[in-house]
Design a protein around this motif. Sequence first.
Motif, PDB file in Angstrom:
ATOM      1  N   GLN A  69       0.835  -1.200   0.000  1.00 32.48           N
ATOM      2  CA  GLN A  69       0.000   0.000   0.000  1.00 32.48           C
ATOM      3  C   GLN A  69       0.869   1.249   0.000  1.00 32.48           C
ATOM      4  O   GLN A  69       0.608   2.203  -0.741  1.00 32.48           O
ATOM      5  N   GLN A  70       1.922   1.234   0.814  1.00 33.52           N
ATOM      6  CA  GLN A  70       2.795   2.407   0.915  1.00 33.52           C
ATOM      7  C   GLN A  70       3.536   2.668  -0.393  1.00 33.52           C
ATOM      8  O   GLN A  70       3.721   3.826  -0.786  1.00 33.52           O
ATOM      9  N   VAL A  71       3.941   1.608  -1.060  1.00 27.45           N
ATOM     10  CA  VAL A  71       4.604   1.769  -2.361  1.00 27.45           C
ATOM     11  C   VAL A  71       3.650   2.403  -3.361  1.00 27.45           C
ATOM     12  O   VAL A  71       4.011   3.332  -4.099  1.00 27.45           O
ATOM     13  N   TRP A  72       2.409   1.919  -3.389  1.00 25.86           N
ATOM     14  CA  TRP A  72       1.404   2.445  -4.320  1.00 25.86           C
ATOM     15  C   TRP A  72       1.117   3.907  -4.016  1.00 25.86           C
ATOM     16  O   TRP A  72       1.046   4.739  -4.923  1.00 25.86           O
ATOM     17  N   LEU A  73       0.944   4.224  -2.733  1.00 35.90           N
ATOM     18  CA  LEU A  73       0.627   5.594  -2.323  1.00 35.90           C
ATOM     19  C   LEU A  73       1.754   6.559  -2.688  1.00 35.90           C
ATOM     20  O   LEU A  73       1.503   7.668  -3.180  1.00 35.90           O
ATOM     21  N   LYS A  74       2.986   6.122  -2.468  1.00 39.49           N
ATOM     22  CA  LYS A  74       4.126   6.980  -2.797  1.00 39.49           C
ATOM     23  C   LYS A  74       4.212   7.221  -4.294  1.00 39.49           C
ATOM     24  O   LYS A  74       4.455   8.352  -4.743  1.00 39.49           O
ATOM     25  N   TYR A  75       4.010   6.164  -5.069  1.00 38.29           N
ATOM     26  CA  TYR A  75       4.087   6.296  -6.528  1.00 38.29           C
ATOM     27  C   TYR A  75       3.036   7.269  -7.050  1.00 38.29           C
ATOM     28  O   TYR A  75       3.288   8.041  -7.977  1.00 38.29           O
ATOM     29  N   HIS A  76       1.829   7.236  -6.436  1.00 43.17           N
ATOM     30  CA  HIS A  76       0.731   8.084  -6.893  1.00 43.17           C
ATOM     31  C   HIS A  76       0.620   9.396  -6.114  1.00 43.17           C
ATOM     32  O   HIS A  76      -0.361  10.139  -6.279  1.00 43.17           O
ATOM     33  N   SER A  77       1.620   9.684  -5.269  1.00 41.00           N
ATOM     34  CA  SER A  77       1.636  10.927  -4.478  1.00 41.00           C
ATOM     35  C   SER A  77       0.310  11.120  -3.744  1.00 41.00           C
ATOM     36  O   SER A  77      -0.313  12.186  -3.797  1.00 41.00           O
ATOM     37  N   MET A  78      -0.105  10.094  -3.040  1.00 36.78           N
ATOM     38  CA  MET A  78      -1.409  10.099  -2.402  1.00 36.78           C
ATOM     39  C   MET A  78      -1.284   9.636  -0.954  1.00 36.78           C
ATOM     40  O   MET A  78      -0.442   8.800  -0.634  1.00 36.78           O
ATOM     41  N   GLN A  80      -3.037   7.886   2.547  1.00 32.74           N
ATOM     42  CA  GLN A  80      -4.006   6.825   2.838  1.00 32.74           C
ATOM     43  C   GLN A  80      -5.400   7.415   3.017  1.00 32.74           C
ATOM     44  O   GLN A  80      -6.394   6.858   2.540  1.00 32.74           O
ATOM     45  N   GLU A  81      -5.462   8.552   3.699  1.00 33.06           N
ATOM     46  CA  GLU A  81      -6.761   9.183   3.940  1.00 33.06           C
ATOM     47  C   GLU A  81      -7.421   9.604   2.625  1.00 33.06           C
ATOM     48  O   GLU A  81      -8.617   9.374   2.419  1.00 33.06           O
ATOM     49  N   PHE A  82      -6.631  10.211   1.739  1.00 37.37           N
ATOM     50  CA  PHE A  82      -7.202  10.642   0.450  1.00 37.37           C
ATOM     51  C   PHE A  82      -7.664   9.435  -0.359  1.00 37.37           C
ATOM     52  O   PHE A  82      -8.731   9.465  -0.994  1.00 37.37           O
ATOM     53  N   LEU A  83      -6.873   8.381  -0.333  1.00 36.01           N
ATOM     54  CA  LEU A  83      -7.230   7.168  -1.068  1.00 36.01           C
ATOM     55  C   LEU A  83      -8.589   6.642  -0.627  1.00 36.01           C
ATOM     56  O   LEU A  83      -9.443   6.317  -1.458  1.00 36.01           O
ATOM     57  N   GLU A  84      -8.796   6.576   0.679  1.00 38.02           N
ATOM     58  CA  GLU A  84      -9.996   5.923   1.201  1.00 38.02           C
ATOM     59  C   GLU A  84     -11.206   6.848   1.295  1.00 38.02           C
ATOM     60  O   GLU A  84     -12.342   6.374   1.290  1.00 38.02           O
ATOM     61  N   THR A  85     -10.985   8.155   1.376  1.00 35.59           N
ATOM     62  CA  THR A  85     -12.120   9.076   1.531  1.00 35.59           C
ATOM     63  C   THR A  85     -12.461   9.842   0.254  1.00 35.59           C
ATOM     64  O   THR A  85     -13.521  10.467   0.185  1.00 35.59           O
ATOM     65  N   SER A  86     -11.579   9.769  -0.748  1.00 36.19           N
ATOM     66  CA  SER A  86     -11.836  10.512  -1.981  1.00 36.19           C
ATOM     67  C   SER A  86     -11.673   9.652  -3.230  1.00 36.19           C
ATOM     68  O   SER A  86     -12.591   9.536  -4.043  1.00 36.19           O
ATOM     69  N   PHE A  87     -10.495   9.035  -3.376  1.00 38.14           N
ATOM     70  CA  PHE A  87     -10.186   8.303  -4.613  1.00 38.14           C
ATOM     71  C   PHE A  87     -11.100   7.088  -4.789  1.00 38.14           C
ATOM     72  O   PHE A  87     -11.752   6.938  -5.834  1.00 38.14           O
ATOM     73  N   ILE A  88     -11.145   6.209  -3.794  1.00 36.87           N
ATOM     74  CA  ILE A  88     -11.978   5.006  -3.913  1.00 36.87           C
ATOM     75  C   ILE A  88     -13.464   5.350  -3.978  1.00 36.87           C
ATOM     76  O   ILE A  88     -14.190   4.783  -4.812  1.00 36.87           O
ATOM     77  N   PRO A  89     -13.972   6.282  -3.139  1.00 35.62           N
ATOM     78  CA  PRO A  89     -15.388   6.669  -3.295  1.00 35.62           C
ATOM     79  C   PRO A  89     -15.716   7.194  -4.689  1.00 35.62           C
ATOM     80  O   PRO A  89     -16.802   6.935  -5.211  1.00 35.62           O
TER      81      PRO A  89
END
Length: 239
Positions: A69-78, A80-89
């Motif tokens: 997860q951390q590798v993915w987040l770093k690559y996408h400059s994102m 965890q909070e943004f991923l789960e509260t904005s991107f995935i929704p």
Amino acid sequence: MTTALQVSNCMLQEQEILLRLINYQMMPQLRRESIIDQAIAEIYCTEEELAIARQQFYEQNQMLEESKQQVWLKYHSMTQEFLETSFIPRLLKIEKFKHQQWNHTLESYFLKRKPELDSAIYSLIQVQDAEIAEELYFRIQENEQSFADVAREYSQGPEAQLNGIVGPIELGTMHPALTHLLSISQPGQLWLPTPIDNWILIVRLEQLLPAQLDIPMRQRLLHERFEAWIAEQMSEDSL
């Protein structure tokens, strides 16, 4: 207050961000995503739906382990909070939008598209000399040689490495003349040498595989309708 964005080691100011978006030809993508945001703005997702969407996202992207997860987040400059509260929704809202708009018409759309979605497995020989093609056709018809042997020895396409067997391939992705031939064939039917473009083809249908409106097909067709709608909206937006 001006807007700034750090990319790698560069701090970009608002005007520079805009210029780079234009220079990198990313403005059409920005327009596209803005159209989508406007369309899904009023769509509501329950907490249960969001929890399922998060789990599916992590599974599909092989991110069940925190390190991944951390590798993915770093690559996408994102974060965890943004991923789960904005991107995935947002992804979930897009899927709900597709279903709301087109799910009720999917059966009729499928029937309209079905002739192109059906797949075929067929035997093929490609040569460029009409006389050779005729000779090879009669060898096969008279059982002097098997189709596989002739294809392996004489065909000039990649099918020669596979005993002449091609497919399964969707009919809609083929040359229209070949699509027509296969769509009116019976399994085992051998066609006379047929010129298509710069080749002379000898074709035999092995199996016709009718398309099914299963879950993957439904998702594919919903995506098709969505992309067609996006293209229409962007075309109108550019007028």
